[in-house]
Design an enzyme around this catalytic site. Sequence first.
Site, PDB file in Angstrom:
ATOM      1  N   ASP A  95     -28.219 -26.665   8.037  1.00 42.33           N
ATOM      2  CA  ASP A  95     -27.833 -25.508   8.840  1.00 42.33           C
ATOM      3  C   ASP A  95     -26.790 -24.606   8.199  1.00 42.33           C
ATOM      4  OD1 ASP A  95     -29.693 -25.881  10.830  1.00 42.33           O
ATOM      5  OD2 ASP A  95     -28.338 -26.952  12.172  1.00 42.33           O
ATOM      6  N   TYR A  99     -30.037 -24.970  18.826  1.00 42.66           N
ATOM      7  CA  TYR A  99     -29.082 -26.055  19.032  1.00 42.66           C
ATOM      8  C   TYR A  99     -27.656 -25.576  18.895  1.00 42.66           C
ATOM      9  CZ  TYR A  99     -29.245 -31.059  19.865  1.00 42.66           C
ATOM     10  OH  TYR A  99     -29.198 -32.291  20.457  1.00 42.66           O
ATOM     11  N   HIS A 146     -35.077 -37.486  15.636  1.00 44.78           N
ATOM     12  CA  HIS A 146     -34.482 -36.871  14.443  1.00 44.78           C
ATOM     13  C   HIS A 146     -33.083 -37.412  14.231  1.00 44.78           C
ATOM     14  CE1 HIS A 146     -33.618 -34.320  17.942  1.00 44.78           C
ATOM     15  NE2 HIS A 146     -32.477 -34.011  17.366  1.00 44.78           N
ATOM     16  N   LEU A 170      -7.667 -35.948   1.471  1.00 43.40           N
ATOM     17  CA  LEU A 170      -6.439 -36.579   1.930  1.00 43.40           C
ATOM     18  C   LEU A 170      -5.375 -36.563   0.849  1.00 43.40           C
ATOM     19  CD1 LEU A 170      -8.320 -39.503   3.586  1.00 43.40           C
ATOM     20  CD2 LEU A 170      -6.576 -38.221   4.808  1.00 43.40           C
ATOM     21  N   ASP A 171      -4.200 -36.162   1.236  1.00 44.22           N
ATOM     22  CA  ASP A 171      -3.011 -36.290   0.377  1.00 44.22           C
ATOM     23  C   ASP A 171      -1.963 -37.002   1.216  1.00 44.22           C
ATOM     24  OD1 ASP A 171      -4.322 -34.884  -1.610  1.00 44.22           O
ATOM     25  OD2 ASP A 171      -3.174 -33.034  -1.339  1.00 44.22           O
ATOM     26  N   GLU A 219     -15.613 -44.430  -7.479  1.00 50.27           N
ATOM     27  CA  GLU A 219     -16.289 -43.520  -6.560  1.00 50.27           C
ATOM     28  C   GLU A 219     -17.496 -44.237  -5.950  1.00 50.27           C
ATOM     29  OE1 GLU A 219     -15.408 -39.151  -8.504  1.00 50.27           O
ATOM     30  OE2 GLU A 219     -17.287 -40.152  -9.021  1.00 50.27           O
ATOM     31  N   GLU A 268     -17.190 -42.982 -11.013  1.00 47.12           N
ATOM     32  CA  GLU A 268     -16.001 -42.889 -11.864  1.00 47.12           C
ATOM     33  C   GLU A 268     -14.900 -43.781 -11.293  1.00 47.12           C
ATOM     34  OE1 GLU A 268     -15.170 -38.805 -13.814  1.00 47.12           O
ATOM     35  OE2 GLU A 268     -16.040 -38.361 -11.844  1.00 47.12           O
ATOM     36  N   LEU A 271      -7.567 -38.467  -4.583  1.00 42.41           N
ATOM     37  CA  LEU A 271      -8.941 -38.728  -4.155  1.00 42.41           C
ATOM     38  C   LEU A 271      -9.335 -37.818  -2.999  1.00 42.41           C
ATOM     39  CD1 LEU A 271      -8.636 -40.443  -1.312  1.00 42.41           C
ATOM     40  CD2 LEU A 271      -8.280 -42.351  -2.862  1.00 42.41           C
TER      41      LEU A 271
END
EC number: 1.4.3.-
Lengths: 822, 822
Positions: B383, B464, B517, B527-528, B571, B669, B684
């Site tokens: 969408d 929707y 569906h 996030l820090d 990761e 990684e 991250l």
Amino acid sequence: MEPRSRSFIYLSSFLFFVAIATWFILPTNYHYDAYYATESKPSFSAPKQNVWAELTETEAQDIYDFVYAQRPELNLVRRPKSALENSIYILETLRPNKSDVVPYLFEDGDAPQRWAKAVLALNVDDTPSLVYHAVGPLPISKESQILPLTYPFNSGRNDVKSEIKDYQAIIEFGDALGQSISDITQELLGAATDPDSKDGLLCLPRPSRVATGGLVLWFQFFRPGLGSGGRTLLPQGVYVKVNATSLDQDDWTAGPYFYNGVIYDDVEDFRAAIKHANFKKTPPNLDGSWTDTEDFDAKTEGRELPPPISVQPYGPRYKLDKNERFVSWFGFEFYITTAQATGLTLYDIRFKGERVIYELGLQEAMAHYAGDDPMAGGQEFLDTFFGMGKNMYELLPGYDCPAYADYMDTHYHMAHETHELPNSICVFEYTADHLLSRHTAEFSVTASRNTYLIVRSTSTVGNYDYAIDYIFYMDGAVEVKVRASGYIFAAFYRSNKTEGEDEYGHRIGEAVSSSVHDHVINFKADLDVAGPTNDMVRLALEPLTKSYNWDQPEVKERNTMHLVEYGVNQETGLDWPKNSGEFFIVYNSEERNAWSQRRGYRITSGTGMGSTPHLTIENSTTLGDSARWAEHDIWVLRQKDTEPRSADPLNYLAPIDPIINFNDMADHESLEHGAPDTTYDGDLVVYFNLGSHHIPHSGDIPNTLMHTSGSSVMFIPHNFHDRDPSRESVQGVRLQLDGKKFGGGFRGQEEDDDARVDLRTRLNRRGEKDPKVNYFGGTYEEGVKVPLEALEPDLEKGYRTKRHEVTDLNFNGSAAGVWMVG
Amino acid sequence: MEPRSRSFIYLSSFLFFVAIATWFILPTNYHYDAYYATESKPSFSAPKQNVWAELTETEAQDIYDFVYAQRPELNLVRRPKSALENSIYILETLRPNKSDVVPYLFEDGDAPQRWAKAVLALNVDDTPSLVYHAVGPLPISKESQILPLTYPFNSGRNDVKSEIKDYQAIIEFGDALGQSISDITQELLGAATDPDSKDGLLCLPRPSRVATGGLVLWFQFFRPGLGSGGRTLLPQGVYVKVNATSLDQDDWTAGPYFYNGVIYDDVEDFRAAIKHANFKKTPPNLDGSWTDTEDFDAKTEGRELPPPISVQPYGPRYKLDKNERFVSWFGFEFYITTAQATGLTLYDIRFKGERVIYELGLQEAMAHYAGDDPMAGGQEFLDTFFGMGKNMYELLPGYDCPAYADYMDTHYHMAHETHELPNSICVFEYTADHLLSRHTAEFSVTASRNTYLIVRSTSTVGNYDYAIDYIFYMDGAVEVKVRASGYIFAAFYRSNKTEGEDEYGHRIGEAVSSSVHDHVINFKADLDVAGPTNDMVRLALEPLTKSYNWDQPEVKERNTMHLVEYGVNQETGLDWPKNSGEFFIVYNSEERNAWSQRRGYRITSGTGMGSTPHLTIENSTTLGDSARWAEHDIWVLRQKDTEPRSADPLNYLAPIDPIINFNDMADHESLEHGAPDTTYDGDLVVYFNLGSHHIPHSGDIPNTLMHTSGSSVMFIPHNFHDRDPSRESVQGVRLQLDGKKFGGGFRGQEEDDDARVDLRTRLNRRGEKDPKVNYFGGTYEEGVKVPLEALEPDLEKGYRTKRHEVTDLNFNGSAAGVWMVG
């Protein structure tokens, strides 16, 4: 729309009054249900009597007198000093069997006989026993009898032996024990044991039953936490074991001792070690403002203004028969009753005249700890034993529930006294911060408010507060939700642990370990979806690789998904599926909607945090067989009069041989019905667990927060109706834009169908025809005055409780041992 | 408590005015923020500029002019008639790299350069392409350039070829095709194709790209659903395949045909079959009041009264800089910006001055269908392609958000025009129906209100509606929640199916299949936590059998549980754990709280229905590589300037070779940092999915309901502070009972510690000292008058939108093809 017009006319006349109104004149239909006021609402009566209602005080007194008269040989005393004296410990309604109630509710049969359940505390062979009896029929007459009550207990017994002869004596033993090592506690903790001083230590036990008989008690010292009541945040890290296997307390022996991870065989060893130069001390936990539940003085910006608040100026839209505890709201109807062990139970929940749930209520609330210290390591509470009902304290109007809620009192009967818990149940409507439905189309937009009904009570079992909600939505959905607050039961954090070494919690205070624990709270839902004959299925959404004729030749095989239905054909426990990939649905296979679909209700984890968990521990040593229902998320069983509950409060006293063993209920009987060789009629019952894996962190100090401790299961209609039934109840608005007022979402063509024109033609506030704004359901048409009482109820005057009493004389001390009645 | 005193004094003087008040005189600090009024609030300014802000109309016009001037060879037109003409399709802010913003936000560096992102629609080799360019720096100057924009796309490309040359031509092809078989549609459906008639059929395509090039289109007939906009409930079950692989539309061929499960090679076969006596017809779906989103006429008891409603008579407690779109509320601070593809994104979320989340926003919203018919069987929507931002329509004050909310407009730039979406973002506080915390002690009871802040928008993508909330709580928790409503996209239900045969949905209307569906909605959370250097762990609660020294000799081994921490060292994608048995926590290992605990935030499924799901389908044929993020619940990746997003809206056009392939981002990684051999600095980023497995049932007719469609992920402080920080923000009350006013929960001893006496000593409303009732935070001290506008905003005047326009000229038709701009 007739109702709206009436409201409109009313408000015109209201406007007239406004002109001469003083501050305190309210519209005559303005409803402010002062929470403690006697009411003069239009009378509303339940269609049937509440056959599950708790005994009245009169009934209770008659039963007491009857039992004393009939059983003189038991020497029953009215006010036992300890469990060594015989007494009628608990007296409450023996709820009628479903098989006796159904003819009354649905077939114009007579009301079932009314009986009481009496738990006699009897000293048998110098061992305290609690023995269930049935007393009835009521009212007491010549026909009334006292019978052993056995049929609800699949142990085949009606009694539970308690190893705890005299709880008060144990507490006193702890006091004396603590005082006997005051030199040690002064050295390590800077204080001596003194239960009467705010600076003194308390020496409190964790009892556990030994397989060979008797008890072993591990005592730990606590500071009392006077200001806030936060004693469970103040463990002191000195532990003493008491061998209490002897029936004679004089034979009990203290030791070994446990401190800072080291075991000392006896007090002399311990004393000697402390004197050694290399002895490693660990700082104790001292009380301070960090245990205060509130910060009066913080001047955080914005805090000087009161927050938004919900008001209900035109009164409730539910009807409440407080006498029969019967509620009617937008098609929902149900009865409420209470019990001192389990709090609220709802019966005969119907929606739009159809049966949905016969019985919905709490069965047991477990908190199971783990730890490498002797207290947390074996600690586990089954809170119905302490009483989720009798710890249902008075609610704070305007805070626990809105000022405009209806409040009801609870009564229970224990040890010859009837106790009142004022304003302990509330009922109210609330409008969510979000809509129930909405849609924006090209030339219109429509929105419906999500207003729901809550029945709430809050049980504070010692340190911890459980707010329990039964929530009803306009589409027929029912939710059961528990939120937790209050003080965690912390463990002692030993300073000699290296980082990461505490595998049982986080350090969250000077010497406070957050003490990981599982809350598993069991509920029963006796679903009768469109009638009692039901089937449960797991409707799974599964990956699929398939070749479709219409996909050829471009797509030889397609990776897609499809539905697969699995029947639940025998009694079993289920866990919420991986990737939420299955719908658990209870269908009525004999009742179809207009589209030939089986009418059903789906059972799912609701609006709590994620999916509800079950107990982490496999085959818990502490629990034995007392709480096997905790081992899966949801259970499906046959409904039986002889298996009315998954648990009994006295299971806590007898975990190895509980009076109700859930394992023997969930014993894989077939759920197939209709076959000639089965007597099973298809009436199933569901047990499900709420709760959480609680790994408290620093933010749980001082109290656990409710917004992230919520846990919920919902029952959602699934093809139950032909169409969403909320459409006929909901309040909302539809806007037509830019002159294309009968065009819906598509291209704005004029609509010329007469029926539709009629449907959409309304007068607006200004009396204009075919307005842009079309309301459905009642609307606010004038401003309102909201009196202070609707914003901040007068708690000085209104709060009735003078002291939150703990009334269990046999087992005084709540789950966490925080309150004690001396 | 200074703020409260001030409020008290204020209200005394307020009382004076009340005596002479008319209906319309409000307290001077009474705030009613009429949603469309110009405001005169105290000015409040963001500390920094919103460097992520959308381009202004002036900036956009300057850029248009600059690009036209610099690239005359492209023959860019301002108002393209189709995708065959070159144009500047989309123009928006190119959000600055985090590495450029951090010095500005945290190190007093300069603001990053401002750049725009221009998507040029270019016809290359007779194939329409969309090509990303960067234009800047802004404002346009001699230094400004137009550069290919490649670095955010891990495909290494900056362009996407579209097989859809001219969407309008496809629609017209469908019209003509439908009309060419009007004899058939009259026979089977009772109508002919006519897009200009409310009784005519529409013939609409599901395009799919063929691996060898070009498109295959499966058309299905629909009835238009005029009154309500419910066209997606009205599939007709006649399907035609069009081979559109040729670039020249004249070469397109129609057939085979699909009806009632049977494939007909061409129209003559189909026509012949219909004439056969044994031909099985299946009833079509006709429109009627069953698609109406509202029922104006139902007089359900209670509906004549308006429901309870939330009011905010003293105004908001947040501060809002509407210019910079900066919000400050009880320690939370953040910036808001928008994009036409993705709607809202929040930046630089801080709590109590500490960094928490650098970026939080939607990446993509997928709806993936399955079915055994040619439409539902291959249907899937991404969408953002249709625009979660540009379909963010005007909110209904009093319904979508409270009347007292603050509303903000959104602007976006497309095909040379700047479009306004008025009142499309709202900000408000709300007080929950439940408390934030409470505790009953023996001689006291305390309660804190749970008031939270919501930032909301609602995207209606065709059929929707998605309401998207960012919610902030006083303890530092942040929640992202999506609720869905609107019309499902139904499939055609074939009457020749036997019961249970429809493995893709339920029959929920005459010939309506509910068409199962999956909604999978991807969000980014950079996030820090207390700074950028973070680690993610899985903190698992696991069963354990262990022997403890203090348990001997009674308990040889104990079945219990303990915590085990697992690092997430590379990761990866994670799924919510079995039995909710793991906490996913992002810690700052370098920042510790007072208890030496790593400061962290936990990521968990929040207050939506159960745990959020991921896509059921494994390796979806339809999706190819366009949405690999849908395959797990939560992902942890390195933060990179070159990987700012998990998805791109143009992925929808190129699923096999998407411009961003998430697989290549989540490529395992290492997340180890600090080692000499890594350049990774520990910053991250998390991607997570909201959504649901949607198995609609009869209750989804007419619209899906929001209370059971909610889906949420929460970020909850975990040892982030030393103690719960909500204590200093919250409003609540503490009662002391029965004269034991300084006794907390324990035995009611008198408290003589001066500090504590001070803490608990307050004046009550009546000026009495040491009252029973002690409030913290601002309270209501007098009744209030609530004007009609605060209950029912005047939507006739206030709602600004005249028509909900769909503005995508290249790809007109929304996700569900419901709205079309001719």
